[in-house]
Write an enzyme that holds these catalytic residues in place. Structure first.
Site, PDB file in Angstrom:
ATOM      1  N   TYR A 192      64.061   9.735 -79.239  1.00 25.57           N
ATOM      2  CA  TYR A 192      64.621  10.627 -78.228  1.00 25.57           C
ATOM      3  C   TYR A 192      63.765  11.883 -78.079  1.00 25.57           C
ATOM      4  CZ  TYR A 192      68.958   7.890 -78.774  1.00 25.57           C
ATOM      5  OH  TYR A 192      69.887   6.879 -78.839  1.00 25.57           O
ATOM      6  N   HIS A 198      66.602   1.594 -85.301  1.00 24.67           N
ATOM      7  CA  HIS A 198      66.910   1.693 -83.879  1.00 24.67           C
ATOM      8  C   HIS A 198      66.976   0.324 -83.192  1.00 24.67           C
ATOM      9  CE1 HIS A 198      66.500   4.829 -80.416  1.00 24.67           C
ATOM     10  NE2 HIS A 198      67.379   3.912 -80.118  1.00 24.67           N
TER      11      HIS A 198
END
Length: 274
Positions: free
Chosen positions: A46, A104
């Site tokens: 992110y 992730h």
């Protein structure tokens, strides 16, 4: 509050930070914490861990009250790379412990996710990670890391919303003792706010369609992590404990699920995430 399979706890609803960046991210996360969120979700990919850490410091909320999640990127699945990535996240966040650390994506074509998971388990033993989990894993991926380490992930964060209710994966999680977290819990660009089961429930209960969907998530036992940079919407998303959907309302919303309902256009078995 949910008790996870490792004995730690997780708030019933969290705050997502993708794709917030810069001062907008700091302001939004600080506002969310001040509104009452105690679970904050970020990730290396992110690009906003530093901002999340700054927001935590500015909020003034005691560290022990917060559950901070970050995620290991695909490029760091080799054991030593995973350890280095977690240490990098700790430095970026300005924390001495990450409360929940997830892989992730499984990146199965690379085939190193079990090594990455083993690293997270070892970092938990060192106290740098409190709880280990995964994201976007299928049943096959979950069973492989459990077989490799003897440790079931505490959490699997998956895409989950009324158009993609993940009935099968929720059953797998239930069987394995894994808590389901929901990314894109409202459906984002195809949010089903106008669907009759959602709109009619909102009218009956005097709440918004978004609140109905988040309440549906909670009643399924999921932990949704909605994102909003708007303080009023942040508070609204958190204010879902004052009403309860009837069983038939929950079932009608779940029945909105459809084959083309995914927002992610692909399959975790083939997706490569860097």
């Amino acid at each position: 509050m949910h008790t996870l399979n490792d004995g730690t706890t997780l708030p019933a609803i969290g705050f997502g930070t993708y794709p917030l960046k810069g001062e907008e991210c700091v302001t939004a996360v600080q506002s969310a914490i001040e509104a009452g969120y105690r679970l904050v979700d970020t990730a290396v990919n992110y690009g906003n861990e530093r901002e999340v850490g700054e927001a935590i410091r500015r909020s003034g909320v005691p560290r022990e009250e917060l559950v901070v999640t970050s995620k290991l990127p695909g490029r760091a699945h080799a054991y030593d790379d995973a350890v280095a990535s977690v240490r990098g996240s700790l430095e970026a966040l300005g924390l001495d412990r990450i409360d929940l650390h997830l892989i992730h994506w499984p990146n199965p074509r690379v085939g190193r996710y079990a090594d990455a998971y083993r690293a997270l388990v070892d970092l938990r033993a060192e106290g740098l990670v409190r709880t280990v989990g995964v994201s976007n894993f299928t049943e096959e991926h979950l069973l492989r890391v459990i077989d490799a380490t003897g440790v079931a992930p505490a959490v699997n964060q998956v895409e989950l919303h009324p158009y993609f209710p993940q009935v099968g994966m929720r059953a797998v999680h239930e069987r394995l003792g894994i808590r389901t977290e929901s990314w894109s819990p409202l459906g984002k660009r195809q949010a089903p706010f106008d669907e009759p089961p959602v709109a009619e429930a909102a009218e009956r209960h005097g709440v918004t369609p978004g609140q109905v969907i988040l309440r549906w998530q909670l009643q399924l036992g999921n932990v949704p992590i909605p994102k909003s940079a708007t303080p009023a919407r942040q508070r609204q998303n958190l204010d879902v404990l004052g009403f309860e959907l009837a069983d038939d309302e929950v079932e009608a919303i779940t029945a909105l699920g459809r084959p083309d309902g995914r927002l992610f256009d692909g399959d975790p078995d083939t997706h490569e995430e860097m």
